[in-house]
Design a protein around this motif. Structure first.
Motif, PDB file in Angstrom:
ATOM      1  N   ASP A   1       8.595   8.980   1.058  1.00  0.00           N
ATOM      2  CA  ASP A   1       7.808   9.262  -0.146  1.00  0.00           C
ATOM      3  C   ASP A   1       7.867   8.096  -1.126  1.00  0.00           C
ATOM      4  O   ASP A   1       6.884   7.783  -1.803  1.00  0.00           O
ATOM      5  CB  ASP A   1       8.313  10.544  -0.820  1.00  0.00           C
ATOM      6  CG  ASP A   1       8.141  11.768   0.064  1.00  0.00           C
ATOM      7  OD1 ASP A   1       7.222  11.760   0.902  1.00  0.00           O
ATOM      8  OD2 ASP A   1       8.931  12.726  -0.084  1.00  0.00           O
ATOM      9  N   VAL A   2       9.044   7.460  -1.210  1.00  0.00           N
ATOM     10  CA  VAL A   2       9.191   6.298  -2.096  1.00  0.00           C
ATOM     11  C   VAL A   2       8.344   5.141  -1.572  1.00  0.00           C
ATOM     12  O   VAL A   2       7.664   4.452  -2.343  1.00  0.00           O
ATOM     13  CB  VAL A   2      10.674   5.884  -2.208  1.00  0.00           C
ATOM     14  CG1 VAL A   2      10.827   4.676  -3.127  1.00  0.00           C
ATOM     15  CG2 VAL A   2      11.522   7.045  -2.700  1.00  0.00           C
ATOM     16  N   LEU A   3       8.365   4.907  -0.266  1.00  0.00           N
ATOM     17  CA  LEU A   3       7.546   3.842   0.313  1.00  0.00           C
ATOM     18  C   LEU A   3       6.072   4.059  -0.001  1.00  0.00           C
ATOM     19  O   LEU A   3       5.363   3.135  -0.418  1.00  0.00           O
ATOM     20  CB  LEU A   3       7.754   3.783   1.831  1.00  0.00           C
ATOM     21  CG  LEU A   3       9.154   3.435   2.348  1.00  0.00           C
ATOM     22  CD1 LEU A   3       9.183   3.485   3.871  1.00  0.00           C
ATOM     23  CD2 LEU A   3       9.589   2.069   1.853  1.00  0.00           C
ATOM     24  N   ARG A   4       5.614   5.291   0.185  1.00  0.00           N
ATOM     25  CA  ARG A   4       4.198   5.580  -0.072  1.00  0.00           C
ATOM     26  C   ARG A   4       3.842   5.436  -1.540  1.00  0.00           C
ATOM     27  O   ARG A   4       2.728   5.036  -1.880  1.00  0.00           O
ATOM     28  CB  ARG A   4       3.861   6.992   0.420  1.00  0.00           C
ATOM     29  CG  ARG A   4       3.759   7.108   1.937  1.00  0.00           C
ATOM     30  CD  ARG A   4       3.160   8.449   2.327  1.00  0.00           C
ATOM     31  NE  ARG A   4       4.063   9.552   1.982  1.00  0.00           N
ATOM     32  CZ  ARG A   4       4.945  10.088   2.804  1.00  0.00           C
ATOM     33  NH1 ARG A   4       5.035   9.629   4.044  1.00  0.00           N
ATOM     34  NH2 ARG A   4       5.732  11.076   2.420  1.00  0.00           N
ATOM     35  N   SER A   5       4.785   5.762  -2.429  1.00  0.00           N
ATOM     36  CA  SER A   5       4.489   5.676  -3.866  1.00  0.00           C
ATOM     37  C   SER A   5       4.220   4.250  -4.311  1.00  0.00           C
ATOM     38  O   SER A   5       3.598   4.020  -5.355  1.00  0.00           O
ATOM     39  CB  SER A   5       5.652   6.272  -4.674  1.00  0.00           C
ATOM     40  OG  SER A   5       6.796   5.437  -4.619  1.00  0.00           O
ATOM     41  N   TYR A   6       4.674   3.268  -3.538  1.00  0.00           N
ATOM     42  CA  TYR A   6       4.423   1.863  -3.855  1.00  0.00           C
ATOM     43  C   TYR A   6       3.270   1.284  -3.034  1.00  0.00           C
ATOM     44  O   TYR A   6       3.081   0.069  -2.994  1.00  0.00           O
ATOM     45  CB  TYR A   6       5.684   1.038  -3.612  1.00  0.00           C
ATOM     46  CG  TYR A   6       6.671   1.097  -4.760  1.00  0.00           C
ATOM     47  CD1 TYR A   6       6.665   0.134  -5.762  1.00  0.00           C
ATOM     48  CD2 TYR A   6       7.594   2.133  -4.850  1.00  0.00           C
ATOM     49  CE1 TYR A   6       7.565   0.180  -6.815  1.00  0.00           C
ATOM     50  CE2 TYR A   6       8.499   2.198  -5.903  1.00  0.00           C
ATOM     51  CZ  TYR A   6       8.478   1.217  -6.879  1.00  0.00           C
ATOM     52  OH  TYR A   6       9.379   1.275  -7.928  1.00  0.00           O
TER      53      TYR A   6
END
Length: 532
Positions: free
Chosen positions: A509-514
């Protein structure tokens, strides 16, 4: 705490069954490691990299004090070969004696230096916080080496004034086994107010070999001590594994410990946020960070990561040659973008136009439909993973070398006519420089660039940086982010758990948020390969 999914629990139970049920012969594995590692170390040191190795050693690095009160005052100013006859005002002097040698098992030819064939210089010696005011070549092991170190061969001194670094350039000297020569340098402090000088740094690369600091052949070898220490650790681990209770669970969700993350400044915000999220899940996880570029991160893990699962490097793109011990884990597809100063007024560039700009063929933005404004080309420094991604994806191997770079601050102050070139170290410096330098163009990771309100992003060939455009082969500026460890990671280490968190659990989710796409979610996951 977030509850594990059923698939994670099933995997957790399988691991427990292997360890607790005796199906996993960990003692045998440790014994094999204790045998294989010394053999591999011998083969690596004396058969592979040891066959061709350029060594260097700082034999003296000492400040010069009290010269005015000496019996022969005025000696040091005479060492400055300025030809004017007027002794310069020299203060905070130091003398460095460096030995350059062939410490390998085979000869080194001029073609073994990993630089372009037309390049005369093969070795650079950097002196941080000091400038070179005089130098001499001394103690040649073979008089014929002197022919390769005369004026016109590439030998010389210069200064990177922007970073307060004195530099001595040395030519591509062919050296037989055990050949050596020495460089005597007279230096003057150019930065700082006192104290110990930073250690000189040798920058070079040998094809099929390596460049390594050597030591005098006295005392006990540090590598031998390290190998003995490693074997002691293996034996100790075997002992404690035998004492470990057999019902110890393996928790795939939360692993305590320490982990230092180094490498790409472009991917730094993603990793920091993911580490913070993991720490909330597992407060026993202690993270530290030292992001100063992909190449420096890989070098640190290569140098310090052997048998150390507490160190991981994050790299923009796959590792280059010279890191055989580093093991890759693909993380995500990362998007990059071109950025310009708001005053440039250009919103789209073709790949051909970008190549023309970085080759110096475009001197004014009027040539590309912009205002009457000189072009200021900003590049990342050598060793940057983002720079290598830019070179590979946009410039190509046939692009001629860019004109020499100067200080970005000097360009801003002098405002020269025509195109100017400068370099910066990290992503935040790139965005700051492009924002402040009129006519500037640069490049950065897309998420960082879009969050910077004082620069403008530029589409490439009319295409925006999206996963869909990359999948359609329409947007060219992207790469795969990797995590590298020195050797395989223990399954119960924090490093292994954090990588699982990033690639398979909530860390995605963190990867996608960036704006990054986890490799496992790509339509074709094989896109995330060492050579995409």
């Amino acid at each position: 705490m977030v509850q594990p999914s059923s698939s994670i629990l099933r995997a957790d139970n399988r691991i427990r069954g292997l360890v607790n049920g005796g199906g996993f012969p960990i003692e045998i594995v440790l014994a094999l490691i204790g045998i294989v590692v010394p053999i591999a170390a011998f083969v690596w040191e004396f058969v592979l990299v040891g066959r061709k190795r350029l060594g260097y050693r700082v034999q003296m690095d000492t400040p010069v004090t009290g010269e005015i009160e000496s019996v022969f005052p005025g000696v040091l100013p005479q060492l400055q070969p300025d030809g004017t006859g007027t002794p310069p005002d020299l203060k905070d002097l130091s003398v460095v004696l460096m030995r350059i040698e062939n410490s390998g098992a085979t000869d080194i030819d001029d073609g073994d230096y990993a630089v372009p064939e037309a390049e005369l210089v093969g070795v650079h010696i950097h002196f941080p916080d000091r400038r070179v005011i005089g130098m001499a070549v001394t103690e040649l092991s073979d008089d014929t080496l002197g022919d390769c170190l005369r004026p016109g061969t590439g030998i010389g001194k210069r200064e990177d004034a922007a970073h307060h670094i004195g530099i001595i350039d040395l030519p591509k000297v062919p050296m037989n086994r055990r050949d050596h020569y020495k460089i005597l340098a007279i230096l003057q402090r150019s930065a700082g107010t006192g104290g110990v000088y930073p250690t000189p740094i040798v920058r070079a690369k040998i094809k099929g070999g390596r460049v390594a600091e050597t030591r005098s052949n006295t005392g006990t070898s540090p590598r031998l001590l390290a190998l003995i220490g490693f074997l002691v650790v293996v034996v100790a681990v075997q002992y404690f594994v035998g004492l470990r209770p057999q019902d110890t669970p393996v928790n795939a969700q939360c692993t305590s410990g320490k982990l230092t993350l180094v490498g790409s400044t472009a991917f730094e915000p993603v990793v920091r946020d993911a580490a913070a999220a993991y720490h909330k899940l597992c407060d026993g996880a202690d993270f530290s960070f030292a992001f100063d570029g992909s190449d420096r991160g890989l070098s640190r893990v290569d140098d310090e990561g052997k048998g150390n699962p507490e160190l991981l490097a994050v790299s923009d793109g796959a590792k280059g040659p010279g890191y055989p011990d580093l093991r890759p884990r693909t993380l995500a597809l990362s998007l990059f973008t071109m950025v310009v100063n708001p005053g440039v007024g250009v919103s789209d560039l073709s790949v051909a136009q970008i190549r023309d700009i970085y080759a110096g063929r475009v001197s004014n933005w009027q040539q590309l439909g912009g205002p009457d404004l000189p072009v200021r080309v900003v590049n990342r420094a050598l060793g940057s993973g983002t720079r290598e991604t830019f070179r590979t994806r946009l410039l190509g191997d046939e692009q001629p070398p860019a004109p020499p770079a100067t200080s970005c601050r000097a360009i801003s102050a002098g405002n020269p006519a025509g195109a100017s070139f400068c370099e910066v170290q990290v992503t935040k410096d790139m965005l700051k420089t492009v924002a402040e330098l009129r006519g500037a163009i640069g490049y950065a990771e897309n998420a960082d660039a879009t969050k910077a309100s004082d620069v403008k992003t530029v589409t490439i060939g009319g295409q925006s940086p999206t996963r869909e455009q990359v999948a359609a082969h329409a947007y060219p500026f992207w790469n795969v982010e990797y995590a590298y460890s020195n050797g395989e990671l223990p399954a119960d280490s924090l490093a292994a758990a954090f990588l699982r968190y990033l690639t398979d659990l909530q860390g995605k989710d963190v990867l996608r948020s960036y704006g990054n796409t986890p490799c496992t979610e790509l339509p074709n996951p094989t896109t995330c390969t060492p050579n995409p």
